[in-house]
Design a protein around this motif. Structure first.
Motif, PDB file in Angstrom:
ATOM      1  N   LEU A  83     100.037 -17.281  -7.047  1.00 34.31           N
ATOM      2  CA  LEU A  83     100.823 -17.881  -5.972  1.00 34.31           C
ATOM      3  C   LEU A  83     101.045 -16.902  -4.829  1.00 34.31           C
ATOM      4  O   LEU A  83     101.228 -15.708  -5.040  1.00 34.31           O
ATOM      5  N   ALA A  84     101.038 -17.442  -3.620  1.00 28.94           N
ATOM      6  CA  ALA A  84     101.320 -16.620  -2.438  1.00 28.94           C
ATOM      7  C   ALA A  84     102.186 -17.377  -1.439  1.00 28.94           C
ATOM      8  O   ALA A  84     102.439 -16.885  -0.339  1.00 28.94           O
ATOM      9  N   HIS A  85     102.641 -18.553  -1.821  1.00 31.67           N
ATOM     10  CA  HIS A  85     103.477 -19.370  -0.933  1.00 31.67           C
ATOM     11  C   HIS A  85     104.015 -20.556  -1.728  1.00 31.67           C
ATOM     12  O   HIS A  85     103.556 -20.817  -2.846  1.00 31.67           O
ATOM     13  N   PRO A  86     104.980 -21.302  -1.133  1.00 27.75           N
ATOM     14  CA  PRO A  86     105.532 -22.452  -1.858  1.00 27.75           C
ATOM     15  C   PRO A  86     104.475 -23.509  -2.187  1.00 27.75           C
ATOM     16  O   PRO A  86     103.420 -23.576  -1.545  1.00 27.75           O
ATOM     17  N   PHE A  87     104.793 -24.296  -3.191  1.00 26.62           N
ATOM     18  CA  PHE A  87     103.852 -25.241  -3.787  1.00 26.62           C
ATOM     19  C   PHE A  87     103.198 -26.184  -2.788  1.00 26.62           C
ATOM     20  O   PHE A  87     102.015 -26.499  -2.900  1.00 26.62           O
ATOM     21  N   TYR A  88     103.929 -26.682  -1.815  1.00 28.30           N
ATOM     22  CA  TYR A  88     103.380 -27.688  -0.899  1.00 28.30           C
ATOM     23  C   TYR A  88     102.915 -27.097   0.431  1.00 28.30           C
ATOM     24  O   TYR A  88     102.575 -27.836   1.350  1.00 28.30           O
ATOM     25  N   TRP A  89     102.956 -25.791   0.551  1.00 28.43           N
ATOM     26  CA  TRP A  89     102.456 -25.189   1.783  1.00 28.43           C
ATOM     27  C   TRP A  89     100.945 -25.002   1.696  1.00 28.43           C
ATOM     28  O   TRP A  89     100.388 -24.741   0.635  1.00 28.43           O
ATOM     29  N   ARG A  90     100.291 -25.160   2.837  1.00 28.12           N
ATOM     30  CA  ARG A  90      98.851 -24.919   2.926  1.00 28.12           C
ATOM     31  C   ARG A  90      98.606 -24.051   4.150  1.00 28.12           C
ATOM     32  O   ARG A  90      99.216 -24.264   5.195  1.00 28.12           O
ATOM     33  N   ASN A  91      97.723 -23.097   4.020  1.00 29.36           N
ATOM     34  CA  ASN A  91      97.391 -22.241   5.147  1.00 29.36           C
ATOM     35  C   ASN A  91      95.931 -22.453   5.491  1.00 29.36           C
ATOM     36  O   ASN A  91      95.038 -22.001   4.789  1.00 29.36           O
ATOM     37  N   THR A  92      95.680 -23.167   6.591  1.00 27.40           N
ATOM     38  CA  THR A  92      94.303 -23.407   7.015  1.00 27.40           C
ATOM     39  C   THR A  92      94.120 -22.874   8.422  1.00 27.40           C
ATOM     40  O   THR A  92      94.894 -23.213   9.327  1.00 27.40           O
ATOM     41  N   ASP A  93      93.112 -22.059   8.582  1.00 28.05           N
ATOM     42  CA  ASP A  93      92.848 -21.459   9.898  1.00 28.05           C
ATOM     43  C   ASP A  93      94.093 -20.766  10.433  1.00 28.05           C
ATOM     44  O   ASP A  93      94.450 -20.924  11.602  1.00 28.05           O
ATOM     45  N   SER A  94      94.762 -20.029   9.563  1.00 27.47           N
ATOM     46  CA  SER A  94      95.953 -19.257   9.957  1.00 27.47           C
ATOM     47  C   SER A  94      97.116 -20.114  10.445  1.00 27.47           C
ATOM     48  O   SER A  94      98.062 -19.606  11.034  1.00 27.47           O
TER      49      SER A  94
END
Lengths: 415, 415, 415, 415
Positions: free
Chosen positions: D252-263
């Motif tokens: 894990l590197a962030h909350p469950f529902y977070w997504r990091n796309t293209d910064s």
């Protein structure tokens, strides 16, 4: 902590020697293997307690420090992320090299260097404090050595004994159980004043407890057997939901070390397999079992505040401490509370949590206690496997709800 | 099998002594632990091979048979359901008692009784046959002792050596690989005539093989490294579907015993961690790796019929057997086939299955081979860890597709 | 494959419509869920078979190709690594969007585009060949739709029926089992000449088989019940080692779809729970069960070469094919071999392996068959769930040893 | 509980209708599947809440009671061992039959019968109390319907929205965080007096709290992002030991529902994937994340006594309750405490345990709360998914330390 260099040196020698004496009944093979991830090999305990002194004292305070062996820093690190990498816990039993002889040499080498450091005039405050911590740490491992080796021997179908001596004859009966009453009120719990304590026992603080009563002694094997015979392990209404899953998934019908052969109950002990003695306290019970038994008995487990308040107020009755007999004996017939110490750790209903204002030490040593404060329950008192002078009314032991390889028993409470 | 009593007795002594010699470089700790369920402790091998003689010979043919220890029948049973209960395989490494000394005493006791039985005039056919089987069985375990202890030592971050001697200097280069051609036709495979064989090598029977070519030697470390450097472990099109899952789930990028530190390849051997020698054969490869390499190289694995036909026809070239050096050496520059024996077992594309007309022995001994004939692949030849006189052109070794802790390598074939 | 555009177009329409008809008895809910990783939802089958045409034909041959939905390329890729990423197989049942209606629209869109492509003059060789492959592929999924939905319905405690009709009344008895004999010799197996086949059926090649006999019909429920009543599931000596572990770990005592309530045997079918009909063939048996039954019956499973040689030589007796009844019927009383096709797939003892000289197609389509050639066993014939015109004497079906949700049964052989 | 028959009937209708309305945006497919064992299908929620009324009220109080369907008693039992067998929880999503239509018919049938029962004069105390409990129970499931379906939609690579509407534009910024101070002292917590409560909120009792301060609002997404950017997920010293294992095992590197796309950070919501709004509260955090964030921020989580005392004393500031918007909005700029209710449940450091003197109800209904009192942590307040009139200052929600599919956030405390 008010140690003068002299008794610190003497303590150091005594504690370190006692660790060696615990391995005496065992072969190198016995000391090497690991019977489950929760338990560690005897040899690992001997090396890790040494690693503790090397890493937290020599590495910081010895001039021109050189590690005894560069690989040991990782190999014998238990759980200190602040120190760095750790050898995987489930693989502790695969480390046949270093050999037992090499680990003993490691111990001797670190012993000499610690003694040299402590003998250089009066130890500085931090060296003395860390030495004391290292000794208390080693005492904790002394108890684990006994419970871990017990588990390993119990897995062996030959049921070998750790101590080749006979357990005393069964007691006639357990003394009758009475209730000690306490009024509602604010009291203080936690450690204060002189003497050593772990950081999790601080700070001393106020708590409010409603009125309660505490049982005079631990639940006996005979009483626990009645619970079994009344169908306790088959009645879901007595168990926590997770506890019931635990019973079903493991197909449990009795405590972990009990065996029923030809309708005779036996109990595996450090003296080998022995007839179940109805008068002795029931031990090696999980939190789930303790909780279910209490519900069946119309009682409950005490909170740790209740336990500490009662123990601090009344104290242990004279003569009742069972000094290090490797299996608890029956409760004496006395007034007041007995078996607080030296028989079995007592489950409380208190989740292991920081005291108000708790603050762990700085650095890796701060990982000693604080990071385990979730999903574990506090046990109070001490057990027949607890070493001498390792007992405090404020002591907080802790294990997960399913653990049962420690000497853990039940003291009932009621409101 | 035409053993006279004399050489059977001599063989018995020699094989049993050799087992002891294999444990000589090891401590009691080394001999006790188990590094994975597939592998067994050295002490267990020593006891189980003894159990085989006790259970299948003494129990049936010794008058007034008394077991050496009643618990050993279960404790050292490997997989013979016909004998009864078995100690769970994953717990073999937890048996610290009986101690190594007690197991050695067990060996001596059974040795004496077998010798007494064999010395009573000419051994009856069944006793002689079972003794021979017991010795062949023990030789199989001698190879496993080396591969199992290698695995255990490899798990240790100190990478200890089994044999404290130096591996020979790297060879200049592997000899060039040539292809031996065979015409299509019916041939016979399987054992016939004199001498011992396992039941799975019978009956000798006819097979048809289309024309094929077989590589003159095993794939070398240097050749396998080229596969890695060409991205072999990252190209799904080279792998069987299950093999690709195996690579991904285990995050594999090289053979099991290879280590890449500071861009230098090393290989863990029974001599400890050694620089990778490009000329030696690549070993400890799984079926999946062997199959993927062959596909990348534009070739395939041979069938067992092809292998046996080629080996039976051409034989091993003189002087190429690497007698028991504990790590295979580079292929010599010779004409014909080399490294058939004594270097590494060679994966075939043949699933382990009964030969037409195969029939296992009656009773528990019938479990020796037949019940494993599913989801395993046949390996042919022998390895550097195979004991002397345990090599036959008809020998069928077998392991599951993911196994790589044996000395297993690749001989290519093509149509 | 010599399809003229006309019948290819007609076939395309027929096959695609048949897929729709299979979903007619089912609700959108029925079509969405996945009851185990091995099985797929009906909706997924409908989308994936469409994806096959879109990806392997439209994407390559349609000018100005635009995907129907950009996410579908990943979402409905089954196992083609050459195409790219895949939605995880165990999560196929969580895809509630696209809805069933959207998947039907996807089918219509791709249908129109394929028809347009095929209608542009005579289809080029590759387009025609891939269309034919897509139709054969869809027929394989038509069978899986029935077996997958059967598994899903069987998990439901209400035991719902797929087809709300009554299964015919129990047959009086199975016809008697006779043996057909074949001489030793070289024969050819594998596909050659005209008509479609999968690449794994090629090349046609020579094999040698020793003399053997093959049973005239499949093992019946009544015969299999005798195996159960004789203690077949409790006798380790009848089972492969892995098979015995499979029985014990899953606590099995009968075939997967059998239920024993109040001492009455019932069988779950696509018609719901039905009384067990002793005369019908035993189906949904794993390789382990087939192998154990054969051993108990003093016989063995045939090799695929034996099966194909016998079937090619003698053929199916007239009238015995059970056309698509969704449950196999009892064997007719006839001479020769019956139930080769249309009843149940027949386990062979042959591991799924490439034929000599086998070469998969180039590119991602080459993943269709070849990469599964390990740890699976070949089944021959066809089943009551196999669609029309999807039967060939050279057809090689394959499943792992523990699979039992297909219509799989036993034809015995002996040497 | 002082319901007159009139408003009880009205409440019954309103609550039951609201459940139906929650399913309106969903297809039958959406309502059928189960995305993980912790979550249940919408259809199951609709049936189980109906089962509750049928089993605990109709079965006891309806004369001539006949079950709507005999299989439903097992099929829709959640965890009441006192009622009998239960359909296995992980298989709830495989129940395609009964269909959604049949479940709706089940609801209508039970609704009619409950209304008939309630309309027969003034409901007896127990019927009224159980009806009220059933309605409160259904409201709990209404919240779970939203969080369970959110989880299911989030697994879908298309990221479908539950509500096809736009989330409001990002707020400019969160209001500044201030601290509210409270003096040490004895206070009372727990429910007393009129109105409904669950048994775990009783009895009201005295507690002592040392002085503390409580944050005026919840931790915002922007603040939590700062924790991430400071390396929070890579620093073991911030985490509980179990929490650190949880981070590592799940990578894990962030909350469950977070997504990091293209910064760009996005957050999956019931409105689909949305740009992360820095001003809104951080939600779907586990206990481990809440605890680690608090440590990093130099604060801690409040105890439930602290939370209740503060909330009871100061109350929610006017207008701050976010009524059922399906995603929490930014905190208003107000004095005092806001976001106590209607935004996100707030983790406390209090293990879920019985209040002093707690006693569960008799019979199966007693399993509602009490048996879960181990290894879970209490959450206070309510969330944007909590239905209207389901908020109490004494309400005790509880989840295990790793749960993050609920709307769970952080309110900081300090000593």
């Amino acid at each position: 902590m008010n140690h003068t260099p002299d008794n610190l040196l003497a303590d150091f020698g005594e504690v370190r020697r006692h660790t060696l004496s615990l391995a005496e009944p065992l072969s190198d093979e016995d000391c090497c293997v690991q019977s489950m991830p929760d338990a560690s090999p005897i040899k690992w305990h001997m090396a890790h307690t040494t690693w503790f002194f090397e890493t937290f004292i020599l590495e910081r305070f010895e001039s021109d420090f050189q590690p005894h062996h560069p690989a040991f820093r990782v190999l014998f690190n238990s759980y200190y992320n602040g120190i760095g990498e750790k050898h995987p816990r489930p693989q502790r039993g695969l480390v046949t090299r270093p050999s037992m002889q090499e680990v003993l040499a490691y111990r001797r080498n670190v012993d000499e260097r610690i003694v040299r450091l402590l003998s250089k005039g009066k130890p500085a405050g931090e060296v003395a404090a860390l030495t004391e911590l290292g000794l208390q740490h080693e005492k904790q491992h002394q108890e684990l050595m006994l419970t871990d080796v017990k588990h390993m021997l119990s897995i062996n179908p030959l049921y070998p004994a750790y101590r080749n001596a006979s357990l005393e004859a069964p007691s006639a009966a357990a003394s009758s159980l009475s209730w000690q009453d306490f009024e509602a009120g604010i009291t203080e719990i936690g450690h204060s004043g002189g003497g050593f304590c772990f950081d999790n026992e601080t700070p001393r603080h106020r708590v409010f407890t409603e009125s309660f009563s505490l049982a005079s002694r631990l639940v006996s094997n005979g009483e626990y057997l009645a619970f079994i015979e009344a169908g306790g392990y088959a009645d879901s209404s007595l168990w926590l939901s997770e506890g019931w899953d635990w019973v079903r998934n493991n197909q449990l019908a009795h405590p972990f070390y009990w065996r029923n052969t030809d309708s005779e109950w036996q109990e595996f002990t450090l003296y080998g397999l022995q007839p179940l003695d109805a008068a002795r306290p029931a031990v090696h019970l999980s939190y789930f079992e303790a909780d279910a038994y209490a519900r069946w008995a119309g009682a409950r487990l005490p909170t740790e505040a209740e336990w500490e308040r009662a123990a601090a107020t009344m104290g242990e009755v004279a003569g009742s401490i069972n000094a290090y007999r490797l299996h608890p004996v029956a409760a004496p017939a006395v007034d007041g509370l007995c078996q607080l110490y030296g028989a079995a750790w007592q489950w409380t209903s208190s989740s292991y949590a920081p005291y108000p204002g708790y603050s762990p030490a700085e650095g890796a040593i701060g990982e000693y206690n604080g990071k385990f404060m979730a999903n574990q329950y506090v046990l109070r008192g001490s057990s027949c496997a607890t070493p001498a002078r390792h007992t405090r009314v404020t002591y907080r032991n802790f294990f997960p709800t399913g653990a049962c390889w420690q000497f853990t028993g039940i003291r009932l409470a009621r409101s």
